[in-house]
Design a protein around this motif. Structure first.
Motif, PDB file in Angstrom:
ATOM      1  N   ASP A 111       0.814  -1.215   0.000  1.00  0.00           N
ATOM      2  CA  ASP A 111       0.000   0.000   0.000  1.00  0.00           C
ATOM      3  C   ASP A 111       0.847   1.263   0.000  1.00  0.00           C
ATOM      4  OD1 ASP A 111      -2.255  -1.580   0.053  1.00  0.00           O
ATOM      5  OD2 ASP A 111      -2.571  -1.401   2.226  1.00  0.00           O
ATOM      6  N   SER A 112       2.059   1.174   0.545  1.00  0.00           N
ATOM      7  CA  SER A 112       2.924   2.349   0.646  1.00  0.00           C
ATOM      8  C   SER A 112       3.326   2.897  -0.724  1.00  0.00           C
ATOM      9  CB  SER A 112       4.184   2.005   1.452  1.00  0.00           C
ATOM     10  OG  SER A 112       4.905   0.949   0.835  1.00  0.00           O
ATOM     11  N   PHE A 113       3.151   2.109  -1.791  1.00  0.00           N
ATOM     12  CA  PHE A 113       3.495   2.571  -3.131  1.00  0.00           C
ATOM     13  C   PHE A 113       2.457   3.531  -3.697  1.00  0.00           C
ATOM     14  CE2 PHE A 113       6.722  -0.489  -2.898  1.00  0.00           C
ATOM     15  CZ  PHE A 113       7.520  -0.489  -4.049  1.00  0.00           C
ATOM     16  N   ALA A 114       1.234   3.478  -3.188  1.00  0.00           N
ATOM     17  CA  ALA A 114       0.122   4.255  -3.744  1.00  0.00           C
ATOM     18  C   ALA A 114       0.438   5.751  -3.763  1.00  0.00           C
ATOM     19  CB  ALA A 114      -1.146   3.999  -2.953  1.00  0.00           C
ATOM     20  N   GLY A 115       0.124   6.394  -4.890  1.00  0.00           N
ATOM     21  CA  GLY A 115       0.312   7.831  -5.008  1.00  0.00           C
ATOM     22  C   GLY A 115       1.718   8.260  -5.357  1.00  0.00           C
ATOM     23  N   GLN A 116       2.595   7.323  -5.571  1.00  0.00           N
ATOM     24  CA  GLN A 116       3.982   7.658  -5.908  1.00  0.00           C
ATOM     25  C   GLN A 116       4.314   7.219  -7.334  1.00  0.00           C
ATOM     26  OE1 GLN A 116       7.010   7.226  -2.706  1.00  0.00           O
ATOM     27  NE2 GLN A 116       5.517   5.883  -1.711  1.00  0.00           N
ATOM     28  N   LYS A 117       5.363   7.804  -7.870  1.00  0.00           N
ATOM     29  CA  LYS A 117       5.869   7.396  -9.164  1.00  0.00           C
ATOM     30  C   LYS A 117       7.134   6.567  -8.977  1.00  0.00           C
ATOM     31  CE  LYS A 117       4.049  11.273 -11.860  1.00  0.00           C
ATOM     32  NZ  LYS A 117       4.374  12.364 -12.831  1.00  0.00           N
ATOM     33  N   GLY A 118       7.433   5.776  -9.961  1.00  0.00           N
ATOM     34  CA  GLY A 118       8.628   4.943  -9.874  1.00  0.00           C
ATOM     35  C   GLY A 118       8.757   4.075 -11.103  1.00  0.00           C
ATOM     36  N   PHE A 119       9.336   2.891 -10.925  1.00  0.00           N
ATOM     37  CA  PHE A 119       9.619   2.027 -12.061  1.00  0.00           C
ATOM     38  C   PHE A 119       9.229   0.584 -11.761  1.00  0.00           C
ATOM     39  CE2 PHE A 119      12.554   5.549 -12.205  1.00  0.00           C
ATOM     40  CZ  PHE A 119      12.484   5.965 -13.541  1.00  0.00           C
ATOM     41  N   VAL A 120       8.704  -0.076 -12.785  1.00  0.00           N
ATOM     42  CA  VAL A 120       8.546  -1.530 -12.787  1.00  0.00           C
ATOM     43  C   VAL A 120       9.663  -2.058 -13.674  1.00  0.00           C
ATOM     44  CG1 VAL A 120       7.140  -3.457 -13.614  1.00  0.00           C
ATOM     45  CG2 VAL A 120       6.072  -1.575 -12.360  1.00  0.00           C
ATOM     46  N   GLN A 121      10.403  -3.025 -13.168  1.00  0.00           N
ATOM     47  CA  GLN A 121      11.577  -3.534 -13.881  1.00  0.00           C
ATOM     48  C   GLN A 121      11.413  -5.022 -14.194  1.00  0.00           C
ATOM     49  OE1 GLN A 121      15.124  -4.652 -11.690  1.00  0.00           O
ATOM     50  NE2 GLN A 121      16.362  -3.255 -12.923  1.00  0.00           N
ATOM     51  N   ALA A 122      11.797  -5.393 -15.406  1.00  0.00           N
ATOM     52  CA  ALA A 122      11.866  -6.806 -15.789  1.00  0.00           C
ATOM     53  C   ALA A 122      13.331  -7.136 -16.036  1.00  0.00           C
ATOM     54  CB  ALA A 122      11.048  -7.065 -17.046  1.00  0.00           C
ATOM     55  N   VAL A 123      13.808  -8.186 -15.365  1.00  0.00           N
ATOM     56  CA  VAL A 123      15.181  -8.656 -15.551  1.00  0.00           C
ATOM     57  C   VAL A 123      15.106 -10.100 -16.038  1.00  0.00           C
ATOM     58  CG1 VAL A 123      17.423  -9.072 -14.474  1.00  0.00           C
ATOM     59  CG2 VAL A 123      15.963  -7.219 -13.626  1.00  0.00           C
ATOM     60  N   GLN A 124      15.759 -10.368 -17.140  1.00  0.00           N
ATOM     61  CA  GLN A 124      15.795 -11.722 -17.685  1.00  0.00           C
ATOM     62  C   GLN A 124      17.219 -12.260 -17.600  1.00  0.00           C
ATOM     63  OE1 GLN A 124      15.482 -12.445 -21.997  1.00  0.00           O
ATOM     64  NE2 GLN A 124      13.907 -13.974 -21.580  1.00  0.00           N
TER      65      GLN A 124
END
Length: 242
Positions: A111-124
């Motif tokens: 829940d602490s992520f709500a309202g913030q910007k950031g990144f979703v990362q995919a690592v293969q």
């Protein structure tokens, strides 16, 4: 005499079996460059939050397309504006087998992520090392209202949590996942997701791309097998030409 084009085709197929990359199709990637995808944390692109896609912390999707027949995946997220640390694992390590489209669904974050910007990362982590892509996102509350068109799974592609649990996020029928479905892997995300330490996100290979001995052995065998098959095919082709 065998046409030289056939020989070139054989060479191309042999190389494709060994060297491949992936595309992050959802959320919208920061960018893709085949030559720099091995550079963390975002495949050689400077992290930027100028353009973002909403990512619902109560349930959303990550869709990729892979040219590797076998690899291990690490899906992570951070609210760090420079992607310089604070990564949280959205899912445990996933081992994927099969080529093409692969989508994980019902992915949750704290829940602490709500309202913030950031990144979703995919690592293969695959035969040619570690590959990276990032999606700049706006973390919002709730659940995604619909399945994105990019969220499909190639026929025969399977995904398993390292350790043995199946991930139903990867269909074996080639159809889109159901909106109510969730993977076994997803059940460990959200508030139970573990954080990875270290401020240098470019060192993901040691933190987020570490495979078990069994998985590493399987990947090593795949590399040898691919090179061997390519070499045999090319030898046969040249023998026909000569």
């Amino acid at each position: 005499m065998l046409n030289a084009n056939v020989v070139l085709l054989g060479l191309a197929v042999g190389v494709a079996q060994v060297n491949g990359h992936f595309n992050l199709n959802y959320p919208t990637t920061l960018g893709f460059n085949d030559d720099t995808e091995g550079t963390g944390p975002c495949g050689g692109f400077e992290p930027s939050l100028v353009k973002t896609t909403d990512f619902h912390i109560g349930g959303d999707f990550i869709a990729v397309k892979t040219t590797h027949p076998k690899s291990n995946w690490y899906f992570r997220a951070t609210t760090n504006a420079t992607a310089g640390g604070g990564w949280v694992n959205i899912l445990p390590e996933i081992e994927q087998t099969g080529l093409g489209a692969y989508c994980e669904q019902n992915l949750k974050l704290p829940d602490s992520f709500a309202g913030q910007k950031g990144f979703v990362q995919a690592v293969q982590h695959a035969a040619d090392g570690d590959l990276f892509q990032c999606a700049p996102v706006n973390f919002v509350t709730g659940v995604a209202a619909s399945i994105p068109s990019a969220c499909t799974n190639a026929t025969g592609l399977t995904a398993t949590v390292v350790g043995g649990a199946a991930s139903s996020g990867a269909s074996t029928t080639g159809s889109s996942p159901s909106s109510t479905g969730g993977s076994e892997a997803s059940s460990t995300s959200g508030s139970e997701a573990s954080s990875t330490s270290g401020s240098d996100a470019s060192k993901t290979s040691s933190a987020a791309a570490e495979t078990s001995t069994g998985a590493a052995s399987a990947i090593g065998g795949e590399v040898f097998g691919a090179f061997g098959a390519a070499a045999m095919s090319l030898a046969a082709l040249f023998a026909m030409v000569l």
